[in-house]
Design an enzyme around this catalytic site. Structure first.
Site, PDB file in Angstrom:
ATOM      1  CB  CYS A 114      -0.952   0.001   1.198  1.00  0.00           C
ATOM      2  SG  CYS A 114      -2.006  -1.471   1.274  1.00  0.00           S
ATOM      3  CG  HIS A 242      -3.229   3.096   2.262  1.00  0.00           C
ATOM      4  ND1 HIS A 242      -3.805   2.728   1.064  1.00  0.00           N
ATOM      5  CD2 HIS A 242      -3.299   1.990   3.073  1.00  0.00           C
ATOM      6  CE1 HIS A 242      -4.191   1.471   1.138  1.00  0.00           C
ATOM      7  NE2 HIS A 242      -3.903   1.006   2.342  1.00  0.00           N
ATOM      8  CG  ASN A 272      -6.672  -1.138   1.457  1.00  0.00           C
ATOM      9  OD1 ASN A 272      -5.966  -0.753   0.537  1.00  0.00           O
ATOM     10  ND2 ASN A 272      -6.170  -1.602   2.596  1.00  0.00           N
TER      11      ASN A 272
END
Length: 315
Positions: A114, A242, A272
């Protein structure tokens, strides 16, 4: 250090939108459970025939169009992903072919989960600064097809993720100050997905441990970037974290003592998307007219590895 200008951004998500209500028919969960714990309301999954490479190439094409550049202007293509369609060739090479980039433009992937887009961004800046490239712009992509790595019997994890791609065209600039910090803490147990040597290739995550890591690391990274650049949070227009979990962002915001409106959120629409989450957010913000020339924006990520990183960008 020369700065870095973002000339254009783009994003692409798959055709299938999966709501929390639909998930409740797939696994023992509910819209209320997912929404109140994560902020997520929906996500996008690739259907049969949709590929990571197709998402990445379309996001990159849109970014190039907005930047007003052609393939001849691209001297480098870096893609951040942990879910490439093939072990080799790289996702970046597939995009290279789809966009007919020059043979003089190197293409390769980075995998920092990520944190990947920020790692790719700093990699691109370093290569642009080396004067070794044949053209002045770099194409930086974050793209994932995480749905193909999910265990749909693991209700605590499978509801959190989505597929998508974001991209940016960048070049060196004296008018756009930039700073970056990257780091890692080797840990293969908290968050991982199996590879070629593993019988189980699905994604596994210890949610509470990831929450603790992010809650500690993200504020530290933001403060370190501010210290390095001599800025305060008052000088920052937005902090783009993020987009893993709304509660993590809320915790970071409170820990930094910053107003909530300074922290952009869009996980409610995409969930996500790992390496794609920050470039998708930047493109959405630009499209909504939130970003203005001269603004400072901090982007900060965290992910499997464990990895972390932040970049201070000037719009």
């Amino acid at each position: 250090m020369k700065g870095l200008a973002i000339l254009g951004t783009g994003r692409k998500v798959p055709s299938r939108c999966v709501t929390n209500e639909e998930f409740a028919h797939m696994v023992d969960t509910s819209d209320e459970w997912i929404r109140t714990r994560t902020g997520i309301r929906q996500r996008y999954f690739c259907t049969q025939g949709e590929t990571n490479a197709a998402l990445a190439a379309e996001a990159a094409r849109i970014a190039m169009q907005k930047a007003g550049v052609t393939a001849a202007d691209i001297g480098l293509c870096v893609a951040a992903t942990f879910t490439a369609d093939h072990a080799t060739p790289s996702l970046a090479c597939e995009v290279h072919g789809k966009l007919a980039l020059p043979q003089t433009a190197p293409a390769f992937d980075v995998n920092a989960a990520c944190t990947g887009f920020l790692t790719a961004l700093e990699t691109a800046r370093c290569m642009l600064a080396s004067s070794s490239l044949a053209a002045p712009c770099a194409l930086v992509i974050g793209s994932e097809c995480i749905s193909r790595a999910l265990d749909f019997s693991d209700r605590s994890t499978c509801v959190l993720f989505g597929d998508g791609a974001g991209a940016a065209v960048v070049r060196l600039s004296d008018e756009n100050p930039y700073a970056c910090m990257l780091g890692a803490r080797g840990d293969t147990d908290i968050l991982y997905a199996g590879g070629a040597a593993c019988a189980d290739r699905t994604l596994h995550m210890q949610g509470k441990a990831v929450f603790r890591f992010a809650s500690e690391t993200v504020p530290q990274c933001v403060k370190a970037l501010l210290d390095r650049t001599g800025k305060s949070l008052d000088d920052i227009a937005y902090v783009v974290c993020h987009q893993a979990n709304g509660r993590i962002i809320d915790h970071v915001q409170k820990k930094l003592g910053a107003p909530a409106e300074k922290f952009y959120k869009n996980m409610q629409r995409y969930a996500n998307t790992s390496a794609a989450s920050i470039p998708i957010a930047l493109d959405e913000m630009a499209e909504r007219g939130l970003l203005h020339r001269g603004q400072s924006v901090i982007c900060v990520g965290f992910g499997a590895g464990l990895t972390w990183g932040g970049a201070l960008l000037t719009v």
